[in-house]
Design an enzyme around this catalytic site. Structure first.
Site, mmCIF file in Angstrom:
data_model
loop_
_atom_site.group_PDB
_atom_site.id
_atom_site.type_symbol
_atom_site.label_atom_id
_atom_site.label_comp_id
_atom_site.label_asym_id
_atom_site.label_seq_id
_atom_site.Cartn_x
_atom_site.Cartn_y
_atom_site.Cartn_z
ATOM 1 C CD GLU A 1 -34.413 -33.060 -18.070
ATOM 2 O OE1 GLU A 1 -33.625 -32.606 -18.933
ATOM 3 O OE2 GLU A 1 -35.595 -33.359 -18.306
ATOM 4 C CE1 TYR B 1 -42.110 -32.582 -24.714
ATOM 5 C CE2 TYR B 1 -40.963 -33.408 -22.786
ATOM 6 C CZ TYR B 1 -41.052 -32.511 -23.840
ATOM 7 O OH TYR B 1 -40.081 -31.563 -23.997
#
Length: 186
Positions: free
Chosen positions: A76, A31
């Site tokens: 999210e 990431y």
């Protein structure tokens, strides 16, 4: 200057804001994450089940736990919850990602620049099952820390590609002012 960050000097929130990290979870997922300011982050996913996903200006909660230890949490539009503990001086992150069932079963829906496909995220969140959540609790090793400064829109600015993180670590992606090289004005 990029890549020239002394992780031991990241003790306060003011030191953490504007930092750009690349890290690899123990499960192999890579990431990239940027603390844009005290309330938003941006990130790209370079490995794992949602490889290719990228997001800018994600609202976050950011806290200093102790000198040099920071907690970031967010939810999210997909319904995925994330909690990360950054320990730059130790070169470690501890994270837990709480993927809704639908993201685990249909990760391809989320592999995009999320900001331009919010309707698709909301639609999938309503259409598919949320529970049981798929938990990914992992430690990660930080492989890069750059000082991009706060509110730098050049940090996370395009779709991830194979080899991007190597380009960043090797100084080929940003110039000396932490601007994307291909976007530099002549």
């Amino acid at each position: 200057m990029q890549g020239k960050v002394n992780a031991n000097e990241i003790k306060e929130l003011k030191d953490f804001i504007g930092k750009h990290f690349i890290y690899t979870y123990d499960n192999g997922w890579e990431y990239e994450w940027y603390c844009k300011n005290d309330h938003t982050c941006c990130y790209r996913i370079h490995g794992g089940m949602v490889k290719g996903r990228w997001v800018t200006d994600q609202e976050i909660n950011l806290f200093k736990i102790a000198d040099g230890i920071f907690k970031i949490t967010w939810t999210e539009p997909t319904g995925t919850d994330v909690a990360l503990d950054f320990m730059p001086a130790q070169g470690k992150i501890n994270g837990v990602i709480f993927f809704p069932k639908w993201v685990h079963e249909h990760p391809e829906i989320t592999v995009c620049y999320q900001n331009k496909h919010l309707d698709r995220m909301y639609e999938a969140r309503e259409k598919y099952e949320t529970y049981p959540k798929y938990l990914v609790p992992e430690f990660a090793t930080i492989t890069y820390i750059g000082d991009a400064g706060a509110d730098n829109d050049d940090v996370i600015n395009e779709t991830p590609y194979d080899g991007m993180t190597d380009d960043i670590r090797n100084g080929k992606f940003y110039d000396e002012n932490y601007h994307h090289v291909s976007r530099r004005q002549a």
